[in-house]
Motif scaffolding. Structure first.
Motif, PDB file in Angstrom:
ATOM      1  N   PHE A 305      19.332  45.890  53.195  1.00  9.07           N
ATOM      2  CA  PHE A 305      19.160  44.615  53.515  1.00  9.07           C
ATOM      3  C   PHE A 305      20.160  43.693  52.965  1.00  9.07           C
ATOM      4  CE2 PHE A 305      16.991  40.617  52.079  1.00  9.07           C
ATOM      5  CZ  PHE A 305      16.625  40.063  53.288  1.00  9.07           C
ATOM      6  N   VAL A 306      20.568  43.849  51.480  1.00  6.86           N
ATOM      7  CA  VAL A 306      21.421  43.163  51.000  1.00  6.86           C
ATOM      8  C   VAL A 306      22.817  43.190  51.937  1.00  6.86           C
ATOM      9  CG1 VAL A 306      23.057  42.880  49.099  1.00  6.86           C
ATOM     10  CG2 VAL A 306      20.594  43.414  48.797  1.00  6.86           C
ATOM     11  N   PHE A 307      23.107  44.399  52.340  1.00  4.74           N
ATOM     12  CA  PHE A 307      24.256  44.130  53.326  1.00  4.74           C
ATOM     13  C   PHE A 307      24.455  43.403  54.471  1.00  4.74           C
ATOM     14  CE2 PHE A 307      27.463  48.038  52.681  1.00  4.74           C
ATOM     15  CZ  PHE A 307      26.859  48.308  51.358  1.00  4.74           C
ATOM     16  N   ILE A 308      22.958  43.526  55.160  1.00  4.34           N
ATOM     17  CA  ILE A 308      22.579  42.612  56.396  1.00  4.34           C
ATOM     18  C   ILE A 308      22.822  41.147  56.224  1.00  4.34           C
ATOM     19  CG2 ILE A 308      21.232  42.297  58.192  1.00  4.34           C
ATOM     20  CD1 ILE A 308      20.325  45.147  58.165  1.00  4.34           C
ATOM     21  N   TRP A 309      22.037  40.944  54.953  1.00  8.10           N
ATOM     22  CA  TRP A 309      21.877  39.774  54.365  1.00  8.10           C
ATOM     23  C   TRP A 309      23.380  38.927  54.110  1.00  8.10           C
ATOM     24  CZ3 TRP A 309      19.631  38.393  49.022  1.00  8.10           C
ATOM     25  CH2 TRP A 309      19.482  37.143  48.832  1.00  8.10           C
ATOM     26  N   ILE A 310      24.249  39.690  53.522  1.00  7.73           N
ATOM     27  CA  ILE A 310      25.430  39.227  53.186  1.00  7.73           C
ATOM     28  C   ILE A 310      26.319  39.007  54.683  1.00  7.73           C
ATOM     29  CG2 ILE A 310      27.804  39.834  52.250  1.00  7.73           C
ATOM     30  CD1 ILE A 310      26.528  41.108  50.112  1.00  7.73           C
ATOM     31  N   ARG A 311      26.127  39.794  55.485  1.00  9.18           N
ATOM     32  CA  ARG A 311      26.885  39.616  56.699  1.00  9.18           C
ATOM     33  C   ARG A 311      26.471  38.553  57.430  1.00  9.18           C
ATOM     34  NH1 ARG A 311      27.205  43.447  62.120  1.00  9.18           N
ATOM     35  NH2 ARG A 311      28.130  41.852  63.389  1.00  9.18           N
ATOM     36  N   TRP A 312      25.394  37.947  57.376  1.00 10.31           N
ATOM     37  CA  TRP A 312      24.923  36.797  58.178  1.00 10.31           C
ATOM     38  C   TRP A 312      24.854  35.573  57.437  1.00 10.31           C
ATOM     39  CZ3 TRP A 312      25.263  37.760  63.309  1.00 10.31           C
ATOM     40  CH2 TRP A 312      25.040  39.022  63.629  1.00 10.31           C
ATOM     41  N   SER A 313      25.572  35.726  56.140  1.00 10.77           N
ATOM     42  CA  SER A 313      25.782  34.376  55.330  1.00 10.77           C
ATOM     43  C   SER A 313      26.986  34.221  55.142  1.00 10.77           C
ATOM     44  CB  SER A 313      24.969  34.622  54.140  1.00 10.77           C
ATOM     45  OG  SER A 313      23.633  34.967  54.155  1.00 10.77           O
ATOM     46  N   LEU A 314      27.921  34.770  55.219  1.00 11.10           N
ATOM     47  CA  LEU A 314      29.138  34.573  54.558  1.00 11.10           C
ATOM     48  C   LEU A 314      30.347  34.735  55.798  1.00 11.10           C
ATOM     49  CD1 LEU A 314      29.520  36.699  51.286  1.00 11.10           C
ATOM     50  CD2 LEU A 314      29.254  34.368  51.639  1.00 11.10           C
ATOM     51  N   PRO A 315      31.172  33.721  55.764  1.00 13.70           N
ATOM     52  CA  PRO A 315      32.507  33.930  56.568  1.00 13.70           C
ATOM     53  C   PRO A 315      33.240  35.109  56.335  1.00 13.70           C
ATOM     54  CG  PRO A 315      32.359  31.745  55.605  1.00 13.70           C
ATOM     55  CD  PRO A 315      31.229  32.523  54.628  1.00 13.70           C
ATOM     56  N   ARG A 316      34.253  35.372  57.153  1.00 14.45           N
ATOM     57  CA  ARG A 316      35.219  36.515  57.081  1.00 14.45           C
ATOM     58  C   ARG A 316      36.598  36.145  56.369  1.00 14.45           C
ATOM     59  NH1 ARG A 316      35.628  36.722  62.130  1.00 14.45           N
ATOM     60  NH2 ARG A 316      33.788  38.011  62.428  1.00 14.45           N
ATOM     61  N   PHE A 317      36.968  37.070  55.527  1.00 14.00           N
ATOM     62  CA  PHE A 317      38.058  36.829  54.814  1.00 14.00           C
ATOM     63  C   PHE A 317      39.487  37.007  55.816  1.00 14.00           C
ATOM     64  CE2 PHE A 317      35.925  38.282  51.172  1.00 14.00           C
ATOM     65  CZ  PHE A 317      36.287  37.564  50.266  1.00 14.00           C
ATOM     66  N   ARG A 318      40.534  36.374  55.375  1.00 14.32           N
ATOM     67  CA  ARG A 318      41.955  36.629  55.912  1.00 14.32           C
ATOM     68  C   ARG A 318      42.633  37.965  55.571  1.00 14.32           C
ATOM     69  NH1 ARG A 318      44.838  31.509  55.599  1.00 14.32           N
ATOM     70  NH2 ARG A 318      45.814  32.425  53.827  1.00 14.32           N
ATOM     71  N   TYR A 319      43.178  38.468  56.280  1.00 13.34           N
ATOM     72  CA  TYR A 319      43.802  39.581  55.895  1.00 13.34           C
ATOM     73  C   TYR A 319      44.414  39.438  54.473  1.00 13.34           C
ATOM     74  CZ  TYR A 319      46.947  43.765  56.274  1.00 13.34           C
ATOM     75  OH  TYR A 319      47.463  44.993  56.028  1.00 13.34           O
ATOM     76  N   ASP A 320      45.501  38.514  54.252  1.00 11.21           N
ATOM     77  CA  ASP A 320      46.167  38.339  53.087  1.00 11.21           C
ATOM     78  C   ASP A 320      45.224  38.205  51.774  1.00 11.21           C
ATOM     79  OD1 ASP A 320      45.594  36.000  54.293  1.00 11.21           O
ATOM     80  OD2 ASP A 320      47.187  34.928  53.062  1.00 11.21           O
ATOM     81  N   GLN A 321      44.309  37.403  52.114  1.00 13.86           N
ATOM     82  CA  GLN A 321      43.090  37.150  51.005  1.00 13.86           C
ATOM     83  C   GLN A 321      42.487  38.208  50.714  1.00 13.86           C
ATOM     84  OE1 GLN A 321      40.839  34.141  53.242  1.00 13.86           O
ATOM     85  NE2 GLN A 321      42.289  32.607  52.607  1.00 13.86           N
ATOM     86  N   LEU A 322      42.294  39.287  51.791  1.00 12.57           N
ATOM     87  CA  LEU A 322      41.411  40.564  51.459  1.00 12.57           C
ATOM     88  C   LEU A 322      42.412  41.395  50.436  1.00 12.57           C
ATOM     89  CD1 LEU A 322      38.996  42.332  52.831  1.00 12.57           C
ATOM     90  CD2 LEU A 322      41.232  43.466  53.821  1.00 12.57           C
ATOM     91  N   MET A 323      43.614  41.314  50.806  1.00  6.69           N
ATOM     92  CA  MET A 323      44.352  42.158  49.955  1.00  6.69           C
ATOM     93  C   MET A 323      44.583  41.675  48.620  1.00  6.69           C
ATOM     94  SD  MET A 323      45.607  44.826  51.459  1.00  6.69           S
ATOM     95  CE  MET A 323      44.741  45.210  52.985  1.00  6.69           C
ATOM     96  N   ASN A 324      44.818  40.563  48.573  1.00 10.17           N
ATOM     97  CA  ASN A 324      44.699  39.650  47.466  1.00 10.17           C
ATOM     98  C   ASN A 324      43.494  40.095  46.411  1.00 10.17           C
ATOM     99  OD1 ASN A 324      47.423  38.467  47.631  1.00 10.17           O
ATOM    100  ND2 ASN A 324      46.425  36.620  47.869  1.00 10.17           N
TER     101      ASN A 324
END
Lengths: 349, 426
Positions: A305-324
């Motif tokens: 449920f936490v996984f699903i909850w997070i998915r529908w609440s947060l925007p997506r990272f950008r590739y370089d931000q993800l790596m950072n």
């Protein structure tokens, strides 16, 4: 290996695979329902009461769909990718100890776990998730589509980066439990504290990296819909797509189950206290084991449920931000976490 | 040359032009060794994030955009040519299809342009109603822009939340003018009908609950670390460049230029209402997003003031009845009075006839400066009607904003420009 042993293992495998596939199918429904609640919608409610048979309808639809392979795709790898994805996802379930010993046959106790006493336990889980990246990367590469290729590449880079922090986040737990064996790790938590209280940083690190490992939002770059259309599964249709999709959810459940094992005490029902004395049941008695099994599944699905909850609440990272985030934030924190854990253990001895 | 052969030739010419632009001296040998060269990614015209049918050709070095070539025209329907062959009155419904996110303000804009060309006056009550619906349309458009931008960076929920509000708005539009989407509400010399008291009350009810919904959205994304990281600093365009490219509306105000036709060249009664012109100086996607967000609050203020005025005002006619040569009469009068029947016949068949001359009328539409340049030759049909559409001007900036950023940013940038292809391609 005796015949009984073999039969029991086959039965266990049958139960686990079916359980996993059912759970994955119903997690899709849960995802849609929870997303609907978050977004002020109703969600699927046409197939069966409360939309409960929606998952069967979805899977049946995928079965009867035409399986389209692009002319330019590498057919062998295109077909292999979903197999790897789902195969790895299923294999992980062999290692997770879903319950304590339930029945005794020929003097051997069996629970709902295929290889719970594997002495490399958690390492095998990590190895499996590492293989999982091949499914996604191959799917992206073999489709011969630029969007798929980018999805596959992103996924490969992301999974490799986050694998490291994930492994390091586990080390704290392994240090405290003194074993890689998942049963031993659970036993270490049943009498005392769950490791989430001893390793809160480790838990958060593992949760974040598990999100990244399973390609879930906010780390769902490989299939970022607005950018890459469908990412690595753009060119998949029919049941191949279904397998990739089910593998994603199977991975989520596997990650949740591992988190429940490592940090939430596995089948331990009440934190800080001994279950058998509080509930008045003999240790390893059947009712207690069944209750423990329920507790384990409850914890795992709460994390889902936490996984699903997070998915529908947060925007997506950008590739370089993800790596950072992976290399510059999570990796140092996990290293510090290991050092602090190690020092505390050293001073307590 | 036959039609299809011409089309083929034009298509070939267009493709070679695009290809020339993608290539430069480094990439002449582009197709010889694929590993040595940048990837060309064709984004659109069918792509989930291009807000309709915008085609963007990207030359990528890894994930970094080296070159960005937006290509417009996939939704070209020749509205300017259609206008030349229809009477002014007949053209009003076509404006619904320009910026289909806020048709009400387009209706008002074309009617104001025709009225200016023909010298028609509008009853006071109709002007207040027009202002009200314009601001409602602005809220509708900005809600969609906020939702779509959030969805482009992955926050799907915001999109659904803002859409819920837009859905309620559509219900109100239906009760105002009978249509949810293609409204055609404004008429030459006024508006089609007055707004009923209960509808006015429901607009007020909706406006009163909007702040809470808005603050929910703002709490979810506006200060979210991932959202800010994605939006802030990407798609930068300095004020000078923005002015040079002819950007208008929120896209320009996001670069710190306080240009708003409602305040700078007041039309209707915008000089009688209180509102602030929102600007942000950063010139990035985030500032454009915030400008839109805050403009919704300003529009709410204006809506309340319009409603106050309308409620205090006596119910006078909302369609001019002093200029029978130019304004279509009301139905009841057409059916009962000879003169009105004749006028109706004349206007429907030959159109409102502005005197010879050229006029340009612009309003601050949600997307920017929406202008209509009318060249009249004294007949009922415009000799030329040029639409100055803000979306196509704003899209010129995409190239400059996107180059040097990453693939994911292109999506956020398109969202922050908030183009509507119906308007950009006309």
């Amino acid at each position: 290996m005796s015949l009984t042993n073999l039969i029991v293992i086959l039965v266990q495998a049958g139960i686990l695979v079916n359980m996993m596939l059912m759970a994955a199918a119903y997690m899709v429904l849960a995802e849609r329902k929870i997303a609907a609640w978050i977004q002020n919608r109703v969600g699927p409610n046409r197939v069966g009461p409360w939309g409960l048979f929606q998952s069967f309808a979805d899977v049946f639809k995928l079965y009867i769909k035409e399986d389209i392979v692009p002319a330019a795709a590498d057919y062998k790898f295109h077909a292999l990718a979903p197999v790897i994805a789902i195969g790895v996802a299923v294999t992980t379930y062999a290692i997770i100890p879903f319950s304590g010993p339930l029945i005794e046959l020929d003097g051997v106790k069996y629970g709902l776990a295929m290889a719970p006493n594997m002495n490399i336990g958690i390492l095998a889980v990590l190895a499996m998730t590492s293989v999982g990246v091949y499914g996604v990367a191959l799917a992206g590469w073999s489709s011969n589509n630029k969007y798929s290729l980018m999805g596959g590449l992103r996924s490969a880079a992301q999974m490799i980066s986050y694998e490291l922090s994930m492994g390091l986040a586990i080390i704290g737990v392994v240090l405290i439990a003194g074993s890689l064996n998942l049963i031993d790790i659970i036993q270490a938590q049943t009498d005392g504290m769950w490791f989430i209280f001893l390793q809160p940083v480790g838990f958060i690190l593992f949760l974040i990296t598990a999100l990244a490992e399973t390609n879930r939002a906010p780390f769902d770059l490989p299939e970022a819909e607005p950018e890459l259309v469908g990412g690595y599964h753009t060119e998949y249709s029919g049941m191949k797509f279904g397998l990739l999709y089910l593998a994603e959810y199977a991975n989520i459940l596997a990650s949740s189950a591992i988190m429940a094992t490592l940090f939430l005490g596995g089948w331990d029902i009440i934190p800080f206290l001994d279950d058998s004395t509080v509930l008045g049941l003999a240790p390893f008695s059947l009712p207690l084991v069944i209750l423990g099994h329920m507790a384990f599944l409850g914890k795992a699905f709460a994390l889902v449920f936490v996984f699903i909850w997070i998915r529908w609440s947060l925007p997506r990272f950008r590739y370089d931000q993800l790596m950072n985030l992976g290399w510059k934030v999570l990796l140092p924190i996990s290293l510090v976490n290991i050092i602090v854990t190690g020092l505390v253990i050293l001073f307590l001895q | 040359m036959s039609g299809s052969a011409t089309l083929e030739r034009v298509e070939k010419l267009r493709q070679s032009k695009i290809l020339r632009e993608v290539q430069d001296k480094d990439t002449v040998a582009m197709f010889e060794d694929p590993l040595e060269n940048d990837m060309i990614l064709n984004m659109g015209p069918q792509h989930p994030a291009t807000h309709g049918v915008l085609r963007v050709l990207l030359r990528l070095d890894g994930e970094t955009v080296v070159k960005c070539i937006p290509e417009l025209g996939y939704l070209h329907r020749g509205f300017e040519k259609i206008a030349e062959n229809s009477t002014y009155h007949e053209f009003i419904p076509h404006t619904d299809r320009l910026d289909y996110i806020s048709p009400l303000s387009n209706n008002v804009a074309i009617c104001m342009a025709i009225e200016k060309a023909a010298g028609i006056s509008v009853p006071e009550r109709a002007v207040w109603i027009r202002m009200l619906v314009c601001e409602l349309a602005r809220i509708s458009s900005h809600l969609l822009a906020m939702g779509a931008t959030s969805m482009d960076v992955g926050a799907m929920t915001v999109f659904l939340w803002t859409f819920t509000e837009r859905e309620k708005q559509y219900d109100l539009f239906e009760r105002i003018c009978g249509a949810r989407f293609t409204t055609s509400y404004a008429r030459i010399g006024g508006v089609a009908n007055d707004i009923a008291d209960d509808v006015m009350r429901d607009i007020r009810v909706w406006l009163n609950q909007l702040p809470e919904r808005m603050s929910e959205v703002e709490r979810l994304v506006n200060r979210n670390r991932i959202f800010v990281d994605r939006m802030a600093g990407t798609g930068y365009i300095p004020a000078e460049k923005a002015i040079a490219l002819g950007l208008t509306g929120s896209t320009l105000r996001g670069s710190g230029v306080a240009r708003d036709l409602r305040r700078d060249e007041p039309y209707m009664f915008y000089d009688q209402v209180e509102f602030d012109v929102i600007t942000r100086n950063d010139g990035d996607c985030y500032s454009r997003y915030i400008v839109r967000n805050l403009e919704i609050w300003e529009s709410m203020k204006i809506c309340h003031q319009c409603l106050d005025k309308l409620e205090a005002m006596p119910r006078t006619p909302v369609l001019s009845d002093t200029q029978p040569q130019s304004v279509v009469s009301r139905k009841a009068e057409i059916y009962t009075k000879m003169e009105d029947l004749i006028n109706d016949f004349m206007i429907i068949n030959f159109g409102t006839m502005p005197p010879k001359g050229e006029t340009y009328t612009a309003i601050e539409s949600p997307k920017g400066e929406l202008g209509f340049f009318i060249v009249s030759d004294g007949t009922g049909q415009p000799w030329k009607l040029k639409i100055r559409s803000p979306s196509s001007s704003n899209l010129q900036a995409l190239k400059y904003m996107a180059e040097g950023s990453m693939v994911s940013d292109v999506v956020a940038i398109i969202g922050s420009i908030d183009p509507v292809m119906g308007e950009a391609d006309k």
